[in-house]
Motif scaffolding. Structure first.
Motif, PDB file in Angstrom:
ATOM      1  N   ARG A 253      51.542  32.046   5.355  1.00 33.27           N
ATOM      2  CA  ARG A 253      50.511  32.845   5.857  1.00 33.27           C
ATOM      3  C   ARG A 253      49.445  32.872   4.852  1.00 33.27           C
ATOM      4  NH1 ARG A 253      50.790  38.593   5.040  1.00 33.27           N
ATOM      5  NH2 ARG A 253      51.186  38.088   2.723  1.00 33.27           N
ATOM      6  N   ALA A 256      47.622  29.767   5.275  1.00 34.42           N
ATOM      7  CA  ALA A 256      46.707  29.660   6.432  1.00 34.42           C
ATOM      8  C   ALA A 256      45.639  30.542   6.529  1.00 34.42           C
ATOM      9  CB  ALA A 256      47.593  30.095   7.688  1.00 34.42           C
ATOM     10  N   LEU A 257      45.482  31.468   5.602  1.00 32.36           N
ATOM     11  CA  LEU A 257      44.313  32.505   5.393  1.00 32.36           C
ATOM     12  C   LEU A 257      43.241  31.625   4.393  1.00 32.36           C
ATOM     13  CD1 LEU A 257      46.006  35.956   4.809  1.00 32.36           C
ATOM     14  CD2 LEU A 257      44.540  35.406   6.683  1.00 32.36           C
ATOM     15  N   ARG A 264      36.721  26.497   9.858  1.00 30.88           N
ATOM     16  CA  ARG A 264      37.355  28.063  10.025  1.00 30.88           C
ATOM     17  C   ARG A 264      38.795  27.917   9.424  1.00 30.88           C
ATOM     18  NH1 ARG A 264      38.605  27.208  16.757  1.00 30.88           N
ATOM     19  NH2 ARG A 264      40.034  29.051  16.330  1.00 30.88           N
ATOM     20  N   GLY A 267      44.314  29.452   9.836  1.00 36.09           N
ATOM     21  CA  GLY A 267      45.123  30.671  10.355  1.00 36.09           C
ATOM     22  C   GLY A 267      44.330  31.328  11.491  1.00 36.09           C
ATOM     23  N   SER A 268      43.413  30.694  11.791  1.00 38.02           N
ATOM     24  CA  SER A 268      42.691  31.194  13.305  1.00 38.02           C
ATOM     25  C   SER A 268      43.268  30.395  14.288  1.00 38.02           C
ATOM     26  CB  SER A 268      40.957  31.564  12.857  1.00 38.02           C
ATOM     27  OG  SER A 268      40.397  30.072  12.949  1.00 38.02           O
ATOM     28  N   GLN A 270      45.536  29.120  17.143  1.00 39.07           N
ATOM     29  CA  GLN A 270      46.873  29.374  17.674  1.00 39.07           C
ATOM     30  C   GLN A 270      47.794  28.480  17.370  1.00 39.07           C
ATOM     31  OE1 GLN A 270      46.620  30.990  21.727  1.00 39.07           O
ATOM     32  NE2 GLN A 270      44.847  31.960  21.547  1.00 39.07           N
ATOM     33  N   LYS A 273      49.098  29.963  14.140  1.00 41.56           N
ATOM     34  CA  LYS A 273      49.527  31.312  14.217  1.00 41.56           C
ATOM     35  C   LYS A 273      50.940  31.227  15.088  1.00 41.56           C
ATOM     36  CE  LYS A 273      45.230  33.611  15.106  1.00 41.56           C
ATOM     37  NZ  LYS A 273      44.000  34.197  15.997  1.00 41.56           N
ATOM     38  N   HIS A 274      51.131  30.461  16.048  1.00 47.35           N
ATOM     39  CA  HIS A 274      52.477  30.603  16.873  1.00 47.35           C
ATOM     40  C   HIS A 274      53.470  30.145  15.852  1.00 47.35           C
ATOM     41  CE1 HIS A 274      50.594  30.842  20.881  1.00 47.35           C
ATOM     42  NE2 HIS A 274      49.899  31.713  20.065  1.00 47.35           N
TER      43      HIS A 274
ATOM     44  N   ARG B 384      52.779  36.203  20.526  1.00 50.42           N
ATOM     45  CA  ARG B 384      52.651  35.565  19.416  1.00 50.42           C
ATOM     46  C   ARG B 384      51.347  35.731  18.521  1.00 50.42           C
ATOM     47  NH1 ARG B 384      55.532  31.208  22.156  1.00 50.42           N
ATOM     48  NH2 ARG B 384      57.928  31.159  21.069  1.00 50.42           N
ATOM     49  N   ASN B 385      50.371  35.738  19.309  1.00 52.91           N
ATOM     50  CA  ASN B 385      49.087  36.176  18.773  1.00 52.91           C
ATOM     51  C   ASN B 385      49.157  37.423  18.229  1.00 52.91           C
ATOM     52  OD1 ASN B 385      47.875  33.583  19.658  1.00 52.91           O
ATOM     53  ND2 ASN B 385      46.724  34.568  21.395  1.00 52.91           N
ATOM     54  N   ALA B 388      50.630  37.616  15.012  1.00 62.32           N
ATOM     55  CA  ALA B 388      50.186  36.900  13.932  1.00 62.32           C
ATOM     56  C   ALA B 388      48.929  37.583  13.419  1.00 62.32           C
ATOM     57  CB  ALA B 388      49.594  35.366  14.478  1.00 62.32           C
ATOM     58  N   LEU B 394      46.442  37.535  10.236  1.00 70.53           N
ATOM     59  CA  LEU B 394      45.766  36.338  10.525  1.00 70.53           C
ATOM     60  C   LEU B 394      44.360  36.669  11.373  1.00 70.53           C
ATOM     61  CD1 LEU B 394      48.599  33.871  10.979  1.00 70.53           C
ATOM     62  CD2 LEU B 394      47.180  33.871   9.056  1.00 70.53           C
ATOM     63  N   PRO B 395      43.432  35.879  11.151  1.00 76.46           N
ATOM     64  CA  PRO B 395      42.115  36.060  11.565  1.00 76.46           C
ATOM     65  C   PRO B 395      42.212  35.965  13.363  1.00 76.46           C
ATOM     66  CG  PRO B 395      41.807  34.042  10.258  1.00 76.46           C
ATOM     67  CD  PRO B 395      43.184  34.508  10.084  1.00 76.46           C
ATOM     68  N   GLY B 396      41.277  36.760  13.886  1.00 77.41           N
ATOM     69  CA  GLY B 396      41.297  36.723  15.458  1.00 77.41           C
ATOM     70  C   GLY B 396      40.856  35.175  15.941  1.00 77.41           C
TER      71      GLY B 396
END
Lengths: 375, 415
Positions: A253, A256-257, A264, A267-268, A270, A273-274, B384-385, B388, B394-396
């Protein structure tokens, strides 16, 4: 319903986390991993001073007697910090075998030394490839001595004593197996460290050549004692696995940030994120199964065997999943020696096999569920 | 750490249990136990009638919506008491499925935004099941991207005139009322031009057309609106504030702690327990054991995760985010479980008739219904979004249409 740790236990967790953050940082883990030491002696001493080694050992045998829920809390933190010490072998296996089956003299001799950090113990069960099974035990006891070879034995080369599973009969049944306590410093045993996937915790071969062995528990009771020891240890190692899984998730995490690609934070995306959401899912399922294991362990419930197997399977899946996906999130950097991802990857795969692999625990779980269903 | 009730909880549980023992429609208990995803069949009775009768009986004794305030038909039960009620209602809780959307989503939205008179008028019959409500949100152009909806509401005197189409509306064909989100201003960015209403589903110009689903059943509908008039007094929240109002509704959707999510595992374990493969018990087969064990720990993981949330409620705390994994785990699991159960049946697994298929075809019905569980109420990907972004921080995602007036957002991909 109060299916959670108490405030005191949560305070203990914070205390253990602070202690380990200071005493077991990645650089200490790496020192053992890279062979600069066979285990972290400073950390071991510190764990004794904190009272963590004897947290589930009764006061009459030198422990603090706090209990198993407290031990679960500490196990989780040891797993999160990848503590490079023989805690699992000594506390979850050797001490538990002594508590379940040891004579008063045996307990008096060894448990205070475990609590104080003076003695390292282990369980010598495996003899090469394969899962725990009475049939796989070939090493035989005769006239109070043992001859034969055990491997892998976790922390075997640094241990002072070992609980050894040996054959005392040839009926082909569980009653052929008995347990023995062997003082590894008393001669007749050669220990050889073995290369393994996670060198931050040692594995060894123990060669017994007429080593003096005193019975632990009644003759022929070895397998049933062993099963109980393994169930208890399964819950505790599952907590280490959950601690490791959570830390691997955090690392992924955080990366990813921070990591920017295509303009970008990764972590933005998907796709990233998934991956992380699925890591959270597996870690959460494992934690919940572990809590049930903790309850069963602390109350010595009839459900312990089933709860332990569920915790074990779920936590193994979660730690392996989180550790491997943490590397994936890190991309190429995750595959460098410099980044800590591989430390978790190694530990996750080593812990997955300690106490027998998934198929052994799957069998344990299904057998118990079947018995319950028939009842 | 323990599983015990506090004295107050135990007292509430005893009261609930005694009432259920004396009043539940026990003649349907065994049929309800056999019911699983995709198939609820009651011998000699219509599920809808039995469900409504049970709901009314509960309402007369104050058990229909225990967590609602007394003046709207509840008994003012605490969140933990609500969970205890659900645990005690057990298998009879399957009968409340048709009321879940109305009571779980429409009710709380009405409570937050309707006038006091409206609440006293509409909420008690919603609680008692005498009136059924539906939620008119999804559209052909707005599923996961629900704010992309296009149904128009235009002001005309004291009324609003509605034109457009909704889809995937559960139970619209037997609903009396609905809450409806519409677009009132297409010239501003999409989240800003929405407004919420409630309406009588019997209003002139409302047409409900059942959707024939991939499994052959019809649980969902398309709803068409042609010049439907809704008085301004039935607006919920401000004009242009519909998005915020809808969030209240969706928040409540996720508060279903303690409600059992179906995984298919108990059914599969029972099935394997009595199954023989090549003359030996299926439970002796290494491959079967391995599959079952992996699913067993998911099912138990979900169970004990909900116990953790319940424990927080019991202490009067807000549950942590752990409960957000439930539908994500169970949705894909039940599909895999169904496929595996058919696989165990060999070529005969293809048969789906209750007479020919093993265990009356429950796994075949489950297989055909299960794809929807991964889509309805938030797709696996949206869930999942959410984990997250809201749990892990995590960022949008980058939203290219966020600041664009709605009527300038492209509506076609490849021309």
């Amino acid at each position: 319903m109060n299916f959670d740790f108490s405030d005191d236990q949560k305070q203990l967790r914070d205390q253990a986390r602070r202690f380990l953050a200071e005493k077991s940082p990645p650089r200490a883990v790496r020192a053992v991993l890279e062979g600069k030491a066979d285990y972290d002696r400073e950390l071991w001493k510190g764990l004794a001073e904190m009272g963590f080694l004897g947290v589930a050992i009764p006061e009459e045998f030198g422990g603090t007697g706090a209990g198993y829920l407290e031990l679960c809390v500490i196990a989780e933190e040891l797993g999160r910090a990848l503590a490079p010490v023989p805690f699992a072998s000594t506390v979850y296996l050797a001490a538990e075998a002594l508590l379940i089956a040891g004579s008063v003299e045996q307990k008096q001799k060894w448990l205070p030394k475990i609590s104080s950090g003076e003695a390292i113990g282990t369980l010598a069960l495996f003899e090469g490839t394969g899962n725990p099974s009475p049939k796989a035990i070939k090493i035989a006891a005769s006239n109070g001595t043992l001859s034969g070879t055990k491997k892998p034995v976790a922390d075997g080369a640094i241990a002072d004593f070992a609980i050894v599973a040996a054959r005392t009969g040839n009926s082909g049944r569980e009653a052929d197996i008995s347990l023995f306590l062997v003082d590894l410093k008393a001669g007749g045993v050669t220990a050889k460290p073995l290369q393994n996937v996670d060198p931050s915790r040692q594995q060894a071969e123990l060669a017994f050549d007429g080593a003096k062995a005193e019975p632990l528990g009644a003759a022929g009771e070895g397998w049933s004692i062993l099963s109980r020891v393994l169930d208890r240890a399964a819950v505790l190692i599952a907590f280490e696995q959950v601690g490791g899984a959570d830390r691997a998730l955090e690392m992924g995490r955080d990366y990813a940030l921070d990591r920017i690609a295509f303009g970008r934070p990764i972590g933005s995306f998907q796709a990233i994120k998934h991956i992380l959401a699925d890591m959270y899912v597996s870690a959460t399922l494992a934690r919940s199964n572990c809590y049930y294991g903790a309850w069963a362990l602390s109350t010595d419930a009839g459900e312990l065997a089933e709860a332990a197997a569920a915790a074990r399977i779920s936590a193994t899946q979660a730690f392996q999943h989180c550790a491997k996906q943490n590397i994936q999130v890190h991309g190429g950097m995750g595959f460098t020696w410099e980044f800590d991802c591989h430390l978790y990857y190694r530990r996750s795969n080593a812990l997955a096999l300690a106490l027998g692999s998934q198929s052994y625990w799957e069998d344990q779980l299904i057998d118990r569920m079947r018995q319950k269903n028939a009842a | 750490m323990n599983f015990d009730d506090t004295p107050q909880e135990a007292e509430f549980r005893a009261k609930a249990r005694a009432w259920i023992d004396a009043n539940a429609p026990k003649q349907y208990e065994s049929d309800l136990r056999k019911a699983s995803l995709g198939r609820v069949v009651l011998k000699d009775a219509n599920v809808l009638d039995v469900a409504k009768a049970w709901q009314k009986k509960k309402a007369d004794a104050g058990w229909a919506v225990p967590h609602w305030p007394k003046e709207y038909g509840g008994r003012g039960a605490s969140p933990i008491e609500r969970v205890i009620w659900q645990q005690e209602e057990g298998v009879f809780g399957k009968l409340t499925a048709m009321f879940i959307i109305g009571q779980g989503m429409c009710g709380p939205t009405m409570m937050a935004y309707a006038s006091e008179d409206q609440k006293r008028h509409y909420l008690p019959p919603l609680g008692s099941g005498e009136k059924v409500w539906c939620q008119l949100f999804s559209e052909p152009a707005g599923g996961s991207d629900v704010a992309g909806l296009r149904t128009r509401a235009e002001k005309d005197g004291d009324d609003w005139v509605i034109n457009g189409q909704k889809i995937w509306t559960s139970g619209a064909h037997y609903s009396d009322y609905g809450i409806l989100i519409t677009r009132t201003d297409p010239t501003v960015p999409k989240h800003k031009g929405l407004t919420m209403f409630f309406l009588d589903m019997k209003s002139e110009g409302v047409e409900v057309r059942p959707i024939k689903q991939a499994n052959g059943n019809s649980d969902f509908n398309e709803v068409y609106f042609t010049n439907v008039r809704i008085p301004d007094s039935q607006r919920l929240g401000g004009v242009g504030d519909g998005w915020n109002v809808s969030l209240t509704t969706l928040m409540n959707e996720r508060m279903s702690i303690g409600a059992n999510v179906a995984t298919g595992f108990p059914e599969l374990f029972d099935y394997c327990n009595s199954l023989t493969l090549d003359g030996t018990p299926a439970l002796d087969d290494r491959a079967v054991r391995s599959k079952l064990a992996s699913w067993a720990v998911k099912a138990s993981g979900l169970k004990y995760t909900s116990f953790r949330s319940i424990s927080a409620l019991s202490k009067g705390q807000r549950p942590g985010p752990e409960n957000s994994i439930g539908k994500l785990v169970a949705g894909s699991m039940i599909q895999e479980v169904a496929m595996y159960a058919l696989d165990l049946q060999g070529a005969a697994g293809v048969l789906s008739g209750p007479e020919d298929a093993d265990v009356a075809g429950r796994f075949q019905a489950m297989l055909l219904r299960s794809p929807a569980t991964r889509v309805e109420g938030g797709t696996d990907e949206i869930l999942r979004n959410i984990i997250a972004e809201r749990v892990l921080g995590l960022p949008g995602d980058i939203r290219v249409d966020k600041d664009v007036p709605f009527n300038q957002i492209p509506t076609k991909g490849r021309a």
